[in-house]
Design a protein around this motif. Structure first.
Motif, PDB file in Angstrom:
ATOM      1  N   HIS C 100       0.888  -1.191  -0.055  1.00 15.49           N
ATOM      2  CA  HIS C 100       0.127   0.045  -0.074  1.00 15.49           C
ATOM      3  C   HIS C 100       0.817   1.333  -0.038  1.00 15.49           C
ATOM      4  O   HIS C 100       1.811   1.377   0.917  1.00 15.49           O
ATOM      5  CB  HIS C 100      -1.121  -0.173   1.257  1.00 15.49           C
ATOM      6  N   PRO C 101       0.690   2.035  -0.966  1.00 14.50           N
ATOM      7  CA  PRO C 101       1.400   3.367  -1.160  1.00 14.50           C
ATOM      8  C   PRO C 101       1.586   4.076   0.287  1.00 14.50           C
ATOM      9  O   PRO C 101       2.477   4.626   0.576  1.00 14.50           O
ATOM     10  CB  PRO C 101       1.001   4.045  -2.300  1.00 14.50           C
ATOM     11  N   LEU C 102       0.470   4.252   0.904  1.00 14.63           N
ATOM     12  CA  LEU C 102       0.298   5.134   1.958  1.00 14.63           C
ATOM     13  C   LEU C 102       0.983   4.621   3.010  1.00 14.63           C
ATOM     14  O   LEU C 102       1.696   5.205   4.055  1.00 14.63           O
ATOM     15  CB  LEU C 102      -1.218   5.391   2.395  1.00 14.63           C
ATOM     16  N   ALA C 103       1.088   3.076   3.420  1.00 17.68           N
ATOM     17  CA  ALA C 103       1.578   2.447   4.487  1.00 17.68           C
ATOM     18  C   ALA C 103       3.274   2.770   4.168  1.00 17.68           C
ATOM     19  O   ALA C 103       4.078   2.880   4.977  1.00 17.68           O
ATOM     20  CB  ALA C 103       1.586   0.999   4.149  1.00 17.68           C
ATOM     21  N   ASP C 104       3.739   2.633   2.675  1.00 18.38           N
ATOM     22  CA  ASP C 104       5.269   3.069   2.533  1.00 18.38           C
ATOM     23  C   ASP C 104       5.438   4.450   3.125  1.00 18.38           C
ATOM     24  O   ASP C 104       6.324   4.751   3.626  1.00 18.38           O
ATOM     25  CB  ASP C 104       5.246   3.005   0.913  1.00 18.38           C
ATOM     26  N   ILE C 105       4.367   5.387   2.747  1.00 13.08           N
ATOM     27  CA  ILE C 105       4.782   6.782   3.108  1.00 13.08           C
ATOM     28  C   ILE C 105       4.858   6.976   4.565  1.00 13.08           C
ATOM     29  O   ILE C 105       5.842   7.706   5.078  1.00 13.08           O
ATOM     30  CB  ILE C 105       3.914   7.842   2.614  1.00 13.08           C
ATOM     31  N   ALA C 106       4.047   6.057   5.372  1.00  8.07           N
ATOM     32  CA  ALA C 106       3.847   6.479   6.836  1.00  8.07           C
ATOM     33  C   ALA C 106       5.179   5.697   7.367  1.00  8.07           C
ATOM     34  O   ALA C 106       5.792   6.239   8.152  1.00  8.07           O
ATOM     35  CB  ALA C 106       2.689   5.568   7.204  1.00  8.07           C
ATOM     36  N   ALA C 107       5.558   4.705   6.858  1.00  6.24           N
ATOM     37  CA  ALA C 107       6.942   4.043   7.455  1.00  6.24           C
ATOM     38  C   ALA C 107       8.097   4.938   6.897  1.00  6.24           C
ATOM     39  O   ALA C 107       8.977   5.142   7.940  1.00  6.24           O
ATOM     40  CB  ALA C 107       6.943   2.623   6.571  1.00  6.24           C
ATOM     41  N   GLU C 108       7.949   5.524   5.928  1.00 14.93           N
ATOM     42  CA  GLU C 108       9.329   6.421   5.578  1.00 14.93           C
ATOM     43  C   GLU C 108       9.292   7.501   6.584  1.00 14.93           C
ATOM     44  O   GLU C 108      10.374   7.969   7.250  1.00 14.93           O
ATOM     45  CB  GLU C 108       9.039   6.966   4.119  1.00 14.93           C
ATOM     46  N   GLU C 109       8.057   8.231   7.120  1.00 17.09           N
ATOM     47  CA  GLU C 109       8.052   9.318   7.757  1.00 17.09           C
ATOM     48  C   GLU C 109       8.171   9.239   9.341  1.00 17.09           C
ATOM     49  O   GLU C 109       8.499  10.221  10.173  1.00 17.09           O
ATOM     50  CB  GLU C 109       6.817  10.066   7.395  1.00 17.09           C
ATOM     51  N   ILE C 110       7.721   7.864   9.719  1.00 18.27           N
ATOM     52  CA  ILE C 110       7.622   7.456  11.247  1.00 18.27           C
ATOM     53  C   ILE C 110       9.013   7.439  11.672  1.00 18.27           C
ATOM     54  O   ILE C 110       9.377   7.944  12.616  1.00 18.27           O
ATOM     55  CB  ILE C 110       6.847   6.252  11.445  1.00 18.27           C
TER      56      ILE C 110
END
Lengths: 49, 168, 258
Positions: C100-110
């Motif tokens: 999921h693209p949003l999960a990728d973004i979340a992981a990158e920013e957390i």
């Protein structure tokens, strides 16, 4: 009101609070700058479309 | 080497260091320092050779603390107990601020041939109970707790206790 | 988009299409924008209230005196460090299984935010250890496992950005995050499983927190403030990341047209 320059450990207590507050302030400022920058650039790019 | 490849290499090295040190630290912890200290009972059972360095942890036994000053350096004798066994400890130097009878301590040093523990360093191990001084006094006055003899009673009996004098 | 998509017949094979429909980056951006000022406001009010309460007004501890005030920054930072890693593991799970693209973004920013809170936890803990224990640092199970948490964050930050193909980075980093999640229970239970210099857990969810109520309140407020600050920072950074990607795509499309 207890002012902490009276504690013999004031340097440690103030240091711990300073590190936390500086971190929170710095990371918030960086994030805000990045968010504003991203918003501005996106609006600009969409306007030039 | 292209800059791109170079950057990849650096990033890879950074990852390797991060992951490697994480694993190494876990393994170090798991092998020898999972238990930070030995209790007096464990020490008596293991009977470590004199001069072998280890950490001894327990409670400073009430009524055993004696300090003598020789040549400006204080030397303190006290017993460390776990309630069942106890080991006499000798330490020359300045003790941590929290040191008192009934306080948890971890002493780093080794056994001597005379079956006492010679400490190079003494750390204080404090409890996990937080309360204002006047609540502690109220518990002491009510005869419910003496900090010299272990941790406070069940938290539900004091963590909302009303005390007369105001704090802060 | 057809809004009547919750009917089972409309859900295609895979079962996770709801995820893509309700958590797509564009929708996230639209939902996040009006929430952010509120999130930021509550974070600021609660954090400032909690810290001032703890620093000035909370009573000194019977045993540790004023030094116990370090608790009001140390404990919230530690909780957020662990909760942030749990969030990272959940995002990595969705990234790995559903791509999921949003999960990728979340992981990158957390990652960077969580690492920062872990750093604050370690530094404030050292500044607490020196006056009370007599040492800035000891290699007991609690301190070591939190240091491992810090290195896991750093490893994740580097790994997720280490590949030319971002998909590869997200995949590798997700595996690291998930493997590292085993460290979370070790941190929580280290003080029960092994002899440590660090004291046991004061707060327990199953009742009987060993802290007086006038010290518990500032601790909870400060913690709530730290949690909200973390959420605000991550949501703002995710929004910024989505907008940066949008800008890049628009510029790329414009370049291709000309």
């Amino acid at each position: 009101m207890t002012l902490l320059n009276t504690s013999q450990f004031a340097a440690f207590i103030n240091g711990a609070y300073a590190v936390s507050v500086i971190f929170l302030a710095a990371v918030s400022a960086l994030t805000l700058a990045r968010y504003r920058n991203a918003t501005r650039r996106l609006a600009q790019t969409e306007a030039n479309k | 080497m292209t800059p791109r490849k170079k950057r990849r290499l650096y990033l890879f090295a950074a990852c390797a260091i991060g992951v490697g040190s994480a694993t190494a630290l876990s393994l170090t912890a798991l092998s020898s320092t999972l238990t930070y200290f030995l209790s007096p009972r464990e020490v008596l059972a293991k009977n470590p050779a004199p001069g072998m360095s280890f950490r001894l942890g327990g409670i400073v036994q009430v009524g055993t603390v004696a300090t003598t000053v020789v040549g400006g350096t204080p030397t303190t004798h006290f017993d460390v107990t776990d309630g069942q066994a106890s080991i006499p400890v000798t330490f020359s130097g300045v003790l941590p601020d929290l040191f008192r009878e009934g306080q948890g301590v971890v002493a780093i040093g080794s056994m001597t041939s005379s079956n006492t523990f010679s400490a190079d360093e003494v750390l204080a191990k404090h409890g996990a109970s937080y309360m204002p001084k006047d609540v502690e006094q109220a518990l002491q006055n009510a005869g419910k707790w003496n900090p010299k003899f272990g941790p406070p009673p069940a938290a539900s009996t004091w963590n909302t206790l009303q005390v007369k004098s105001s704090s802060s | 988009m057809n809004e009547n998509v919750l009917a089972p017949s409309a859900v295609p094979a895979g079962g996770a299409s709801w995820l893509h429909r309700y958590a797509n980056p564009g929708r996230f951006l639209r939902l996040a924008r009006p929430c952010l000022p509120w999130l930021a406001g509550f974070s600021l009010i609660l954090t400032v209230t909690g810290l001032i309460w703890g620093y000035y007004f909370a009573p000194a501890d019977w045993e540790q005196g004023d030094a116990a005030r370090i608790m009001y920054v140390h404990v919230p930072a530690a909780w957020v460090a662990m909760a942030g890693y749990a969030a990272l593991a959940v995002a990595s799970f969705f990234s790995l299984i559903w791509r999921h693209p949003l999960a990728d973004i979340a992981a990158e920013e957390i990652g960077p935010v969580g690492a920062g809170f872990t750093f604050v936890c370690l530094v404030s803990g050292a500044l607490w250890g020196k006056p009370m224990w007599g040492a800035y640092w000891v290699w007991d199970a609690r301190l070591t496992s939190v240091l491992v948490l810090f290195f896991l964050y750093l490893g994740h930050i580097a790994l997720i950005r280490a590949f030319d193909n971002p998909q590869h980075g997200h995949r590798a980093a997700a595996i690291l995050a998930l493997v590292g999640a085993v460290n979370l229970p070790i941190i929580v239970f280290s003080v029960q499983w092994w002899n440590t210099l660090h004291q046991g857990n004061t707060i327990s969810i199953s009742g009987g927190s060993k802290i007086y109520i006038t010290m518990l309140y500032p601790l909870l407020i400060s913690s709530l403030g730290f949690y909200l600050t973390f959420i605000t920072l991550v949501v703002a950074r995710m929004s910024a990341s989505i907008m940066e990607k949008k800008t890049r795509n628009l510029l790329l499309a414009a370049a291709e047209r000309s």
